[in-house]
Design an enzyme around this catalytic site. Structure first.
Site, PDB file in Angstrom:
ATOM      1  N   HIS A 130       0.840  -1.223   0.174  1.00 23.90           N
ATOM      2  CA  HIS A 130      -0.147   0.118  -0.173  1.00 23.90           C
ATOM      3  C   HIS A 130       0.633   1.105   0.037  1.00 23.90           C
ATOM      4  CE1 HIS A 130      -2.788  -3.273   0.971  1.00 23.90           C
ATOM      5  NE2 HIS A 130      -4.198  -1.715   0.759  1.00 23.90           N
ATOM      6  N   LYS A 134      -1.069   4.886   4.634  1.00 25.92           N
ATOM      7  CA  LYS A 134      -2.023   4.189   5.395  1.00 25.92           C
ATOM      8  C   LYS A 134      -2.276   4.010   6.873  1.00 25.92           C
ATOM      9  CE  LYS A 134      -3.848  -0.409   4.661  1.00 25.92           C
ATOM     10  NZ  LYS A 134      -5.523  -0.195   5.466  1.00 25.92           N
TER      11      LYS A 134
HETATM   12  N1  LIG Z   1     -12.974  -0.976   2.285  1.00 30.96           N
HETATM   13  C1  LIG Z   1     -11.990  -0.247   1.330  1.00 30.96           C
HETATM   14  O1  LIG Z   1     -12.447  -0.698  -0.242  1.00 30.96           O
HETATM   15  C2  LIG Z   1     -11.167   0.199   1.484  1.00 30.96           C
HETATM   16  C3  LIG Z   1     -10.892   0.665   2.746  1.00 30.96           C
HETATM   17  N2  LIG Z   1     -10.011   2.122   3.098  1.00 30.96           N
HETATM   18  C4  LIG Z   1      -9.934   2.371   4.883  1.00 30.96           C
HETATM   19  O2  LIG Z   1     -11.031   3.973   4.648  1.00 30.96           O
HETATM   20  C5  LIG Z   1     -10.563   4.646   5.926  1.00 30.96           C
HETATM   21  C6  LIG Z   1      -9.842   5.661   5.137  1.00 30.96           C
HETATM   22  O3  LIG Z   1      -9.099   5.599   4.117  1.00 30.96           O
HETATM   23  P1  LIG Z   1      -8.102   7.006   3.040  1.00 30.96           P
HETATM   24  O4  LIG Z   1      -9.662   7.618   2.065  1.00 30.96           O
HETATM   25  O5  LIG Z   1      -7.467   6.416   2.597  1.00 30.96           O
HETATM   26  O6  LIG Z   1      -8.021   7.763   4.360  1.00 30.96           O
HETATM   27  P2  LIG Z   1      -8.283   9.715   4.588  1.00 30.96           P
HETATM   28  O7  LIG Z   1      -7.084   9.268   5.877  1.00 30.96           O
HETATM   29  O8  LIG Z   1      -7.449  10.045   2.611  1.00 30.96           O
HETATM   30  O9  LIG Z   1      -9.424   9.446   4.451  1.00 30.96           O
HETATM   31  C7  LIG Z   1      -9.869  10.097   5.541  1.00 30.96           C
HETATM   32  C8  LIG Z   1     -10.343  11.754   6.402  1.00 30.96           C
HETATM   33  O10 LIG Z   1     -11.292  10.861   7.288  1.00 30.96           O
HETATM   34  C9  LIG Z   1     -11.657  11.595   7.918  1.00 30.96           C
HETATM   35  N3  LIG Z   1     -11.879  11.912   9.106  1.00 30.96           N
HETATM   36  C10 LIG Z   1     -10.352  11.819  10.453  1.00 30.96           C
HETATM   37  N4  LIG Z   1     -11.491  11.607  11.702  1.00 30.96           N
HETATM   38  C11 LIG Z   1     -12.734  11.975  11.318  1.00 30.96           C
HETATM   39  C12 LIG Z   1     -14.143  11.675  11.736  1.00 30.96           C
HETATM   40  N5  LIG Z   1     -14.725  11.598  13.311  1.00 30.96           N
HETATM   41  N6  LIG Z   1     -14.823  12.986  11.244  1.00 30.96           N
HETATM   42  C13 LIG Z   1     -15.261  12.993   9.981  1.00 30.96           C
HETATM   43  N7  LIG Z   1     -14.173  12.193   9.183  1.00 30.96           N
HETATM   44  C14 LIG Z   1     -13.069  12.181   9.723  1.00 30.96           C
HETATM   45  C15 LIG Z   1     -10.073  12.681   7.670  1.00 30.96           C
HETATM   46  O11 LIG Z   1      -9.514  14.062   7.734  1.00 30.96           O
HETATM   47  P3  LIG Z   1      -8.103  14.004   9.035  1.00 30.96           P
HETATM   48  O12 LIG Z   1      -7.429  14.268   7.992  1.00 30.96           O
HETATM   49  O13 LIG Z   1      -8.529  15.324   8.778  1.00 30.96           O
HETATM   50  O14 LIG Z   1      -7.942  13.313  10.068  1.00 30.96           O
HETATM   51  C16 LIG Z   1     -10.229  12.406   6.613  1.00 30.96           C
HETATM   52  O15 LIG Z   1     -10.242  13.386   5.292  1.00 30.96           O
HETATM   53  C17 LIG Z   1      -8.495   3.331   6.433  1.00 30.96           C
HETATM   54  O16 LIG Z   1      -9.436   2.852   7.239  1.00 30.96           O
HETATM   55  C18 LIG Z   1      -8.706   2.919   5.104  1.00 30.96           C
HETATM   56  O17 LIG Z   1      -7.769   1.858   5.281  1.00 30.96           O
HETATM   57  C19 LIG Z   1      -9.569   2.327   1.805  1.00 30.96           C
HETATM   58  C20 LIG Z   1      -9.776   1.887   0.609  1.00 30.96           C
HETATM   59  C21 LIG Z   1     -10.483   1.170   0.397  1.00 30.96           C
HETATM   60  O1  LIG Z   2      -5.666   2.168   3.387  1.00 30.47           O
HETATM   61  C1  LIG Z   2      -6.102   1.916   1.725  1.00 30.47           C
HETATM   62  O2  LIG Z   2      -5.927   2.396   1.474  1.00 30.47           O
HETATM   63  C2  LIG Z   2      -7.252   0.858   1.804  1.00 30.47           C
HETATM   64  N1  LIG Z   2      -7.687  -0.362   2.630  1.00 30.47           N
HETATM   65  C3  LIG Z   2      -8.343  -1.280   2.629  1.00 30.47           C
HETATM   66  C4  LIG Z   2      -7.529  -1.836   4.004  1.00 30.47           C
HETATM   67  O3  LIG Z   2      -7.082  -1.825   4.690  1.00 30.47           O
HETATM   68  O4  LIG Z   2      -7.285  -3.560   3.154  1.00 30.47           O
HETATM   69  C5  LIG Z   2      -8.313  -1.396   1.543  1.00 30.47           C
HETATM   70  C6  LIG Z   2      -7.486  -1.353  -0.229  1.00 30.47           C
HETATM   71  O5  LIG Z   2      -6.493  -2.405   0.528  1.00 30.47           O
HETATM   72  C7  LIG Z   2      -6.898  -0.150   0.070  1.00 30.47           C
END
Ligand SMILES: NC(=O)C1=CN([C@@H]2O[C@H](COP(=O)(O)OP(=O)(O)OC[C@H]3O[C@@H](n4cnc5c(N)ncnc54)[C@H](OP(=O)(O)O)[C@@H]3O)[C@@H](O)[C@H]2O)C=CC1
Ligand SMILES: O=C(O)C1=N[C@H](C(=O)O)C[C@H](O)C1
Length: 245
Positions: A130, A134
């Site tokens: 990744h 992350k």
């Molecule tokens: N299931 C799936 O298919 C996937 C899952 N994921 C998961 O999703 C999550 C987010 O990933 P990603 O988008 O890359 O992360 P990012 O850090 O880019 O985005 C997370 C966002 O949430 C905000 N945030 C933090 N706390 C809060 C809160 N209490 N309320 C509202 N917003 C909040 C952050 O703000 P700030 O940065 O200011 O803290 C940031 O803008 C991770 O756990 C990742 O592993 C990611 C990709 C695919």
């Molecule tokens: O944080 C990410 O980027 C992603 N998070 C998810 C995970 O932890 O499996 C899904 C995907 O791999 C992207």
């Protein structure tokens, strides 16, 4: 619907996808520092959460308490957290919560293939790769894959994968997830990638999935949004909302 984590990498992509989708209206975009009450004020019926493992349980408690269905991509779920959610949902039996370790169709098929192949191979390890921003390691997808492989091996009555290694350096053999070794790489330029490497006498099988763009997650998220209200209770894995057979 509303999005929690709306300015994040995946949340922003979800907002774009919803704006272009039929039959779904985006009424609330909430990120760090915004009041979560906006979900109630805007009458969001479904919320998508892509925030952070540290805050997702509080977000879900709020949604369940207010009768809002939730589609969750945020990682960090173990059996303790899932069981806490099941308990909370007993007081809101009409609410649906979908927790999906990965919303991309290729990752879901990769996990299924890995579980199918597991009983044929003595050795198996998972390598997830990744981007370095992350939050967690190993990835939610890698954890889930290892659990599915471990369950398939148990069902087939297999012993643990062979490993005669002696190492004085902690971490050299990765993390142990349910008896399966998982290795986490964090590399600038990558998005989300995973290999499951299986080995038997004289052969290996490698199952690899690559998400090169976060747009790979949005069709699955929209499937979740459209179906979650009709699926009360807790569902783990988008595959339960898909017809894969
Ligand atoms: N299931 C799936 O298919 C996937 C899952 N994921 C998961 O999703 C999550 C987010 O990933 P990603 O988008 O890359 O992360 P990012 O850090 O880019 O985005 C997370 C966002 O949430 C905000 N945030 C933090 N706390 C809060 C809160 N209490 N309320 C509202 N917003 C909040 C952050 O703000 P700030 O940065 O200011 O803290 C940031 O803008 C991770 O756990 C990742 O592993 C990611 C990709 C695919
Ligand atoms: O944080 C990410 O980027 C992603 N998070 C998810 C995970 O932890 O499996 C899904 C995907 O791999 C992207």
């Amino acid at each position: 619907m509303g999005v929690l984590g709306a300015r994040g990498k995946v949340g922003a992509e979800v907002c774009r996808a919803v704006a272009a989708a039929d039959g779904v209206e985006l009424v609330a975009e909430v990120d760090q520092g915004d009041p979560i009450g906006a979900l109630v004020d805007s009458r969001a019926e479904v919320v998508v959460d892509f925030t952070h493992p540290d805050v997702v349980m509080d977000n879900l408690a709020f949604c369940i308490e207010h009768g809002i269905h939730a589609v969750v991509g945020t990682t960090g779920f173990d059996e303790v957290r899932l069981s806490a959610l099941r308990d909370q949902l007993t007081s809101a039996p009409a609410v649906g919560v979908l927790i999906a370790p990965n919303f991309s169709i290729g990752a879901i098929v990769m996990m299924r293939f890995a579980a199918q192949a597991a009983r044929f191979y003595e050795s198996v390890e998972v390598v997830e790769l990744h981007h370095p921003d992350k939050a967690d390691a190993p990835s939610g997808t890698a954890r889930r894959t290892a659990e599915l492989i471990a369950a398939a091996r148990r069902e087939a009555g297999m012993s643990p994968p062979p490993d005669a290694t002696s190492t004085g350096l902690e971490g050299a053999r990765g993390a142990d997830v349910d008896g399966i070794r998982v290795h986490s790489l964090r590399i600038r330029g990558l998005v989300a990638h995973q290999e499951v490497i299986l080995g038997g006498v004289g052969e290996t099988l490698t199952i690899r999935h690559d998400s090169m763009d976060r747009a790979s997650f949005t069709p699955g998220v929209l499937t979740g949004v459209r179906q979650v209200a009709a699926r009360p209770g807790l569902t783990v894995g988008l595959e339960h909302f898909l017809d894969l057979d």
